[in-house]
Design a protein around this motif. Structure first.
Motif, PDB file in Angstrom:
ATOM      1  N   ASN A  30      -0.338  22.436 -16.532  1.00  0.00           N
ATOM      2  CA  ASN A  30       0.133  21.694 -16.909  1.00  0.00           C
ATOM      3  C   ASN A  30      -0.394  20.693 -17.107  1.00  0.00           C
ATOM      4  O   ASN A  30      -0.061  19.838 -17.586  1.00  0.00           O
ATOM      5  CB  ASN A  30       1.773  22.177 -16.922  1.00  0.00           C
ATOM      6  CG  ASN A  30       2.244  23.164 -17.530  1.00  0.00           C
ATOM      7  OD1 ASN A  30       1.591  24.246 -18.722  1.00  0.00           O
ATOM      8  ND2 ASN A  30       3.751  23.914 -17.137  1.00  0.00           N
ATOM      9  N   LYS A  31      -0.747  20.315 -15.703  1.00  0.00           N
ATOM     10  CA  LYS A  31      -1.410  18.847 -15.932  1.00  0.00           C
ATOM     11  C   LYS A  31      -2.352  18.760 -16.708  1.00  0.00           C
ATOM     12  O   LYS A  31      -2.483  17.769 -16.715  1.00  0.00           O
ATOM     13  CB  LYS A  31      -1.568  18.546 -14.480  1.00  0.00           C
ATOM     14  CG  LYS A  31      -0.346  18.205 -13.197  1.00  0.00           C
ATOM     15  CD  LYS A  31      -1.443  17.575 -12.127  1.00  0.00           C
ATOM     16  CE  LYS A  31       0.323  17.492 -11.221  1.00  0.00           C
ATOM     17  NZ  LYS A  31      -0.769  17.448  -8.867  1.00  0.00           N
ATOM     18  N   TYR A  32      -3.143  19.975 -16.869  1.00  0.00           N
ATOM     19  CA  TYR A  32      -4.336  19.654 -17.823  1.00  0.00           C
ATOM     20  C   TYR A  32      -4.005  19.431 -19.333  1.00  0.00           C
ATOM     21  O   TYR A  32      -4.845  19.200 -20.054  1.00  0.00           O
ATOM     22  CB  TYR A  32      -5.354  20.870 -18.065  1.00  0.00           C
ATOM     23  CG  TYR A  32      -5.587  20.894 -16.066  1.00  0.00           C
ATOM     24  CD1 TYR A  32      -6.065  19.646 -15.264  1.00  0.00           C
ATOM     25  CD2 TYR A  32      -5.108  22.610 -15.414  1.00  0.00           C
ATOM     26  CE1 TYR A  32      -6.279  20.351 -13.789  1.00  0.00           C
ATOM     27  CE2 TYR A  32      -6.179  22.748 -14.007  1.00  0.00           C
ATOM     28  CZ  TYR A  32      -5.668  21.337 -13.653  1.00  0.00           C
ATOM     29  OH  TYR A  32      -6.327  21.618 -12.041  1.00  0.00           O
ATOM     30  N   ALA A 175      -9.605  19.912 -14.976  1.00  0.00           N
ATOM     31  CA  ALA A 175     -10.149  21.760 -15.066  1.00  0.00           C
ATOM     32  C   ALA A 175     -11.590  21.458 -15.092  1.00  0.00           C
ATOM     33  O   ALA A 175     -11.688  23.134 -14.608  1.00  0.00           O
ATOM     34  CB  ALA A 175      -9.790  22.282 -16.622  1.00  0.00           C
ATOM     35  N   TRP A 176     -12.307  21.104 -15.365  1.00  0.00           N
ATOM     36  CA  TRP A 176     -14.097  21.397 -15.215  1.00  0.00           C
ATOM     37  C   TRP A 176     -14.227  21.112 -13.558  1.00  0.00           C
ATOM     38  O   TRP A 176     -14.329  22.086 -12.799  1.00  0.00           O
ATOM     39  CB  TRP A 176     -14.679  19.499 -15.965  1.00  0.00           C
ATOM     40  CG  TRP A 176     -14.519  19.879 -17.184  1.00  0.00           C
ATOM     41  CD1 TRP A 176     -14.690  21.554 -17.828  1.00  0.00           C
ATOM     42  CD2 TRP A 176     -15.450  19.459 -17.706  1.00  0.00           C
ATOM     43  NE1 TRP A 176     -14.965  20.857 -18.934  1.00  0.00           N
ATOM     44  CE2 TRP A 176     -15.505  19.346 -19.377  1.00  0.00           C
ATOM     45  CE3 TRP A 176     -15.777  17.639 -17.850  1.00  0.00           C
ATOM     46  CZ2 TRP A 176     -15.917  19.047 -20.349  1.00  0.00           C
ATOM     47  CZ3 TRP A 176     -16.045  16.736 -18.541  1.00  0.00           C
ATOM     48  CH2 TRP A 176     -16.583  17.777 -20.213  1.00  0.00           C
ATOM     49  N   LYS A 177     -13.893  20.275 -12.451  1.00  0.00           N
ATOM     50  CA  LYS A 177     -13.396  20.246 -11.443  1.00  0.00           C
ATOM     51  C   LYS A 177     -12.894  21.415 -10.801  1.00  0.00           C
ATOM     52  O   LYS A 177     -13.123  22.301  -9.976  1.00  0.00           O
ATOM     53  CB  LYS A 177     -12.901  18.578 -10.245  1.00  0.00           C
ATOM     54  CG  LYS A 177     -13.220  17.185 -11.091  1.00  0.00           C
ATOM     55  CD  LYS A 177     -12.693  16.712 -11.057  1.00  0.00           C
ATOM     56  CE  LYS A 177     -13.116  14.842 -10.378  1.00  0.00           C
ATOM     57  NZ  LYS A 177     -12.104  13.751 -10.269  1.00  0.00           N
ATOM     58  N   LYS A 179     -12.665  24.584 -11.804  1.00  0.00           N
ATOM     59  CA  LYS A 179     -13.304  25.314 -11.766  1.00  0.00           C
ATOM     60  C   LYS A 179     -14.844  25.260 -11.031  1.00  0.00           C
ATOM     61  O   LYS A 179     -15.286  26.050 -10.543  1.00  0.00           O
ATOM     62  CB  LYS A 179     -14.044  25.270 -13.200  1.00  0.00           C
ATOM     63  CG  LYS A 179     -14.789  26.659 -14.195  1.00  0.00           C
ATOM     64  CD  LYS A 179     -15.271  26.336 -15.235  1.00  0.00           C
ATOM     65  CE  LYS A 179     -15.613  27.545 -15.839  1.00  0.00           C
ATOM     66  NZ  LYS A 179     -16.633  27.125 -16.934  1.00  0.00           N
ATOM     67  N   ARG A 180     -15.271  24.154 -11.008  1.00  0.00           N
ATOM     68  CA  ARG A 180     -16.350  24.523 -10.076  1.00  0.00           C
ATOM     69  C   ARG A 180     -16.099  24.362  -8.146  1.00  0.00           C
ATOM     70  O   ARG A 180     -16.732  25.507  -7.513  1.00  0.00           O
ATOM     71  CB  ARG A 180     -16.938  22.502 -10.038  1.00  0.00           C
ATOM     72  CG  ARG A 180     -17.403  22.585 -10.773  1.00  0.00           C
ATOM     73  CD  ARG A 180     -18.392  21.180 -11.279  1.00  0.00           C
ATOM     74  NE  ARG A 180     -19.685  21.133 -10.224  1.00  0.00           N
ATOM     75  CZ  ARG A 180     -20.316  20.718 -10.027  1.00  0.00           C
ATOM     76  NH1 ARG A 180     -20.282  19.091 -10.976  1.00  0.00           N
ATOM     77  NH2 ARG A 180     -21.762  20.672  -9.601  1.00  0.00           N
ATOM     78  N   GLU A 181     -14.569  23.860  -7.934  1.00  0.00           N
ATOM     79  CA  GLU A 181     -14.320  24.596  -6.888  1.00  0.00           C
ATOM     80  C   GLU A 181     -14.028  25.959  -6.676  1.00  0.00           C
ATOM     81  O   GLU A 181     -14.467  26.665  -5.687  1.00  0.00           O
ATOM     82  CB  GLU A 181     -12.644  23.794  -7.109  1.00  0.00           C
ATOM     83  CG  GLU A 181     -12.874  21.871  -6.671  1.00  0.00           C
ATOM     84  CD  GLU A 181     -11.047  21.926  -6.093  1.00  0.00           C
ATOM     85  OE1 GLU A 181     -10.620  22.919  -5.787  1.00  0.00           O
ATOM     86  OE2 GLU A 181     -11.033  20.406  -5.865  1.00  0.00           O
ATOM     87  N   LEU A 182     -13.364  26.638  -7.894  1.00  0.00           N
ATOM     88  CA  LEU A 182     -13.434  28.269  -7.572  1.00  0.00           C
ATOM     89  C   LEU A 182     -14.655  28.717  -7.268  1.00  0.00           C
ATOM     90  O   LEU A 182     -14.711  30.148  -7.166  1.00  0.00           O
ATOM     91  CB  LEU A 182     -12.262  29.132  -8.523  1.00  0.00           C
ATOM     92  CG  LEU A 182     -10.862  28.312  -8.323  1.00  0.00           C
ATOM     93  CD1 LEU A 182      -9.819  28.048 -10.046  1.00  0.00           C
ATOM     94  CD2 LEU A 182     -10.164  28.637  -7.597  1.00  0.00           C
ATOM     95  N   GLU A 183     -15.323  28.366  -8.263  1.00  0.00           N
ATOM     96  CA  GLU A 183     -17.239  28.774  -9.012  1.00  0.00           C
ATOM     97  C   GLU A 183     -17.718  28.411  -6.865  1.00  0.00           C
ATOM     98  O   GLU A 183     -18.388  29.851  -6.414  1.00  0.00           O
ATOM     99  CB  GLU A 183     -18.183  28.288 -10.001  1.00  0.00           C
ATOM    100  CG  GLU A 183     -17.142  29.050 -10.645  1.00  0.00           C
ATOM    101  CD  GLU A 183     -17.734  28.088 -11.677  1.00  0.00           C
ATOM    102  OE1 GLU A 183     -18.742  26.935 -11.895  1.00  0.00           O
ATOM    103  OE2 GLU A 183     -18.105  28.466 -13.474  1.00  0.00           O
ATOM    104  N   GLY A 184     -17.426  27.331  -6.725  1.00  0.00           N
ATOM    105  CA  GLY A 184     -17.437  27.733  -5.724  1.00  0.00           C
ATOM    106  C   GLY A 184     -17.143  28.250  -4.423  1.00  0.00           C
ATOM    107  O   GLY A 184     -17.928  28.716  -2.848  1.00  0.00           O
ATOM    108  N   LYS A 185     -16.249  28.573  -4.528  1.00  0.00           N
ATOM    109  CA  LYS A 185     -15.546  29.963  -2.915  1.00  0.00           C
ATOM    110  C   LYS A 185     -15.896  31.572  -3.646  1.00  0.00           C
ATOM    111  O   LYS A 185     -15.553  31.854  -2.562  1.00  0.00           O
ATOM    112  CB  LYS A 185     -13.807  29.768  -3.537  1.00  0.00           C
ATOM    113  CG  LYS A 185     -13.786  28.469  -3.089  1.00  0.00           C
ATOM    114  CD  LYS A 185     -11.902  28.288  -3.105  1.00  0.00           C
ATOM    115  CE  LYS A 185     -11.539  26.523  -2.351  1.00  0.00           C
ATOM    116  NZ  LYS A 185     -10.234  26.583  -2.966  1.00  0.00           N
TER     117      LYS A 185
END
Length: 190
Positions: A30-32, A175-177, A179-185
């Motif tokens: 909800n912060k996003y 949200a972009w950051k 998403k990039r964190e999740l894609e890196g994992k």
């Protein structure tokens, strides 16, 4: 047979529990956004705080309040929009606004304050389209050039009509950051 049924029910209940999101995750998401609408937007404007045409950065401070800062041809300004009903994606919402701008056509500094009303539609994607009209009060800050066609005779009639048409793209850096964190994992597919 009872063992198979009990085992099947325990697997189904475990899978159902795995689909639930805990309250900490919900609060983080909800912060996003508010109501599915990202908090930040970059918009192209005709009128409003940008003068004749320009760009604004918009930020939703809550589901009811939006701040904007813009720069454009002849003008720089800030404004606030108030939405009486909470904003939501895929809906049109009524708004009331308050804006202040400094126009500088032909080296002539003119301050304009306006109050208006209009509508904004938040599309399903990341776009929003807004329109508003209001009454403004213009006055000259400095005496540097004669009157021109934009603010002709503001000394005798300082009241103007302020019109704004806005097309915006909503986004969230957080949200972009994330998403990039999740894609890196994620494991790389071969």
């Amino acid at each position: 047979m009872r063992l198979v049924l009990a085992l099947g029910l325990s697997i189904v209940s475990t899978c159902a529990d795995a689909q639930e999101i805990d309250s900490a995750t919900v609060n983080k998401l909800n912060k996003y956004h508010f109501g599915g609408v990202y908090k930040s937007a970059v918009s192209f404007n005709l009128g409003g705080v940008t003068g004749l045409a320009g760009f604004t950065y918009d930020y939703f401070m809550s589901q009811h309040w939006r701040f904007e800062a813009g720069i454009g041809y002849y003008s720089v300004g800030i404004g606030f929009d108030y939405y009486p009903w909470a904003i939501k994606r895929e809906q049109s919402k009524f708004k009331i606004n308050l804006r202040s701008s400094i126009f500088s056509p032909l080296n002539r500094n003119i301050m304009v304050h306006s109050v208006g009303a209009g509508m904004t539609h938040f599309f399903r994607g990341k776009l929003n389209l807004g329109f508003d009209i209001g009454a403004g009060y213009a006055y000259q800050l400095s005496e540097a050039a004669p009157n021109n066609w934009i603010f002709n005779n503001i000394d005798s009639n300082p009241f103007i009509i302020n019109l704004n048409i806005k097309l915006g793209y909503r986004f969230s850096v957080r949200a972009w950051k994330r998403k990039r964190e999740l894609e890196g994992k994620r494991p790389v597919k071969s």
